[in-house]
Design an enzyme around this catalytic site. Sequence first.
Site, mmCIF file in Angstrom:
data_model
loop_
_atom_site.group_PDB
_atom_site.id
_atom_site.type_symbol
_atom_site.label_atom_id
_atom_site.label_comp_id
_atom_site.label_asym_id
_atom_site.label_seq_id
_atom_site.Cartn_x
_atom_site.Cartn_y
_atom_site.Cartn_z
ATOM 1 N N ASP A 74 51.752 53.398 180.366
ATOM 2 C CA ASP A 74 52.511 53.704 181.377
ATOM 3 C C ASP A 74 53.139 52.592 182.045
ATOM 4 O O ASP A 74 54.305 52.674 182.439
ATOM 5 C CB ASP A 74 51.756 54.829 182.190
ATOM 6 C CG ASP A 74 51.387 55.994 181.936
ATOM 7 O OD1 ASP A 74 51.672 56.206 180.667
ATOM 8 O OD2 ASP A 74 50.996 56.807 182.552
ATOM 9 N N ASN A 132 54.496 60.302 178.880
ATOM 10 C CA ASN A 132 53.799 61.259 179.847
ATOM 11 C C ASN A 132 53.366 60.834 180.871
ATOM 12 O O ASN A 132 52.435 61.146 181.666
ATOM 13 C CB ASN A 132 52.878 62.358 179.351
ATOM 14 C CG ASN A 132 52.382 63.472 179.871
ATOM 15 O OD1 ASN A 132 53.149 63.824 180.934
ATOM 16 N ND2 ASN A 132 51.204 64.080 179.779
ATOM 17 N N ASP A 164 43.227 62.460 191.077
ATOM 18 C CA ASP A 164 42.836 61.806 189.817
ATOM 19 C C ASP A 164 41.507 61.625 189.494
ATOM 20 O O ASP A 164 40.869 61.444 188.306
ATOM 21 C CB ASP A 164 43.394 60.488 189.793
ATOM 22 C CG ASP A 164 44.959 60.491 189.727
ATOM 23 O OD1 ASP A 164 45.527 61.759 189.257
ATOM 24 O OD2 ASP A 164 45.921 59.540 189.430
ATOM 25 N N GLU A 211 48.651 65.388 183.467
ATOM 26 C CA GLU A 211 48.892 65.247 181.796
ATOM 27 C C GLU A 211 48.582 66.460 180.958
ATOM 28 O O GLU A 211 48.974 66.802 180.032
ATOM 29 C CB GLU A 211 48.029 64.096 181.586
ATOM 30 C CG GLU A 211 48.349 62.863 181.846
ATOM 31 C CD GLU A 211 47.998 62.282 183.216
ATOM 32 O OE1 GLU A 211 48.259 63.246 184.207
ATOM 33 O OE2 GLU A 211 48.232 61.130 183.466
ATOM 34 N N HIS A 232 44.105 61.059 179.298
ATOM 35 C CA HIS A 232 43.230 59.919 179.382
ATOM 36 C C HIS A 232 41.816 60.225 180.423
ATOM 37 O O HIS A 232 40.806 59.748 180.081
ATOM 38 C CB HIS A 232 43.926 58.733 180.136
ATOM 39 C CG HIS A 232 44.593 58.845 181.323
ATOM 40 N ND1 HIS A 232 44.819 57.685 182.168
ATOM 41 C CD2 HIS A 232 45.317 60.146 181.634
ATOM 42 C CE1 HIS A 232 45.436 58.336 183.027
ATOM 43 N NE2 HIS A 232 45.936 59.594 182.839
ATOM 44 N N ARG A 233 42.131 60.768 181.514
ATOM 45 C CA ARG A 233 41.167 61.042 182.272
ATOM 46 C C ARG A 233 40.142 62.147 182.176
ATOM 47 O O ARG A 233 38.947 62.203 182.397
ATOM 48 C CB ARG A 233 41.698 61.667 183.741
ATOM 49 C CG ARG A 233 42.797 60.607 184.295
ATOM 50 C CD ARG A 233 42.753 60.563 185.819
ATOM 51 N NE ARG A 233 43.767 59.428 186.147
ATOM 52 C CZ ARG A 233 43.706 58.222 186.330
ATOM 53 N NH1 ARG A 233 42.451 57.560 185.952
ATOM 54 N NH2 ARG A 233 44.536 57.444 186.733
ATOM 55 N N LYS A 290 46.701 55.055 178.238
ATOM 56 C CA LYS A 290 47.679 55.569 179.457
ATOM 57 C C LYS A 290 47.416 54.712 180.522
ATOM 58 O O LYS A 290 48.455 54.153 180.884
ATOM 59 C CB LYS A 290 47.597 57.221 179.342
ATOM 60 C CG LYS A 290 48.635 57.463 180.493
ATOM 61 C CD LYS A 290 48.546 58.852 180.837
ATOM 62 C CE LYS A 290 49.884 59.547 181.254
ATOM 63 N NZ LYS A 290 50.037 59.512 182.618
#
Length: 419
Positions: free
Chosen positions: A48, A90, A309, A337, A380-381, A406
């Site tokens: 990103d 994204n 997040d 995402e 990713h999370r 990401k």
Amino acid sequence: MREITPGMGRDKVEVTLPGSKSYSHRLLIAAALAEGESRITGLLRSEDTLLTRDALRAFGAVIEDDGEAMVVTGTGGRLKACAEPIYLANSGTSMRLLTGIAALGEGETVLTGTKRMGERPIEDLLVAMRQAGVPARCVNPTDCPPVKVTGGHFEGGKVTLDCRISSQFLSSLLLAGPYAPKGIEVTVAGELVSRPYVEITLDIMGRFGVEVTHDDFKVFKVAPNQSYRPGAYHCEPDGSNASYFWAAAAVTGKSVKVMNVTKKSRQGDVALVDVLEKMGCTVTHEEDGTTVTGGELSAVTVDMALMPDVVPTLAVVAAHAKGTTVIENVAHLREKECDRLGCVATELRKMGIDAVAKESSLEITGGTLTGSDVETYDDHRMAMSFSVAGLTTPGVRVLDPGCVKKSFPTYWDVFETLQ
Ligand SMILES: O=C(O)C1=C[C@@H](OP(=O)(O)O)[C@@H](O)[C@H](O)C1
Ligand SMILES: C=C(OP(=O)(O)O)C(=O)O
């Protein structure tokens, strides 16, 4: 696919993390808008942030990476028009922040991304940009990217901005604001979600010498004729990515110190340690880092509007706690995402945990987890949060471990140091 080996090898581990994603985007943008050369150390180099770097190059900033620092020769706020569409995958932060910046270009810019990006709303930002004189619209009838922005018309002045979906809209207008002939005055309509990210924006603008005033986060004013001051800047480590390591300690009963991430940071996600403390962990605050030591975990009810997040991280910890955890005021997680309320609940249920996604909250009743194949939804999370469950539960297999690129390409290397 990556199968997680249960257990933490050592009782106390120290981890050092790469730079903050949010700070990295803003440092690069501010330096690209400054007149002259900036040298920035500690930046995150992830998918990103490199997309933001490449977009700023396309707008005319010269950015070189000597391995230690990125050296940015800024544009003074005079951006080139981009003939080719700017692809931002994204990266919501890149898309939203650079849409405002595109107003400073000298012609049409199209900003585009992945299929999921085409489902992440941006129209509220465009409504405000049009009030400021900028022709800006979604290319498709969707309220979502791709967007087309015609630069060269950014007068500024008074605008009203709906910030219920994303704080990034406000950060975008503020970052571009000093170069509008009238400056910008933004009145926030609706609840401002994710406010700490606006504080990060104000921090960076202040450090680059641009003054922003606000009246308790309701009306923001950026005076015209200000400019970003080039110089030497440093990026602090990422507080959101610290959450996986604190969570690892929480669920295993061991200790993890995340170096150089402290409560002094403006990154709101660092406050996750307060929630973990309430759940039964011990938290030690030191000048050079923050340590979480796991304990007997019990459920909490907590408003996470300011820390979106780290909701997936907290959800995985909650699955290990006694009782039902209620995570409130997080409707905006559906626009990330992936739909992070629905997807987190689905993956927890696959592990035998009672988890319910409501309209704007998530309820998780702790229990005994069973291993499963974790779908990451290209988020990713999801991958990083559920890897933590693998430390307590045999048979947790993260189906697409590569999606961590990401925000944290070296995640698995750092994760392995726990084991
Ligand atoms: O401005 C930023 O750097 C960010 C703002 C937050 O988004 P929202 O404001 O859309 O919640 C956060 O989720 C994202 O990861 C980074
Ligand atoms: C929501 C996130 O990022 P972005 O909005 O930049 O895609 C994230 O990193 O969790």
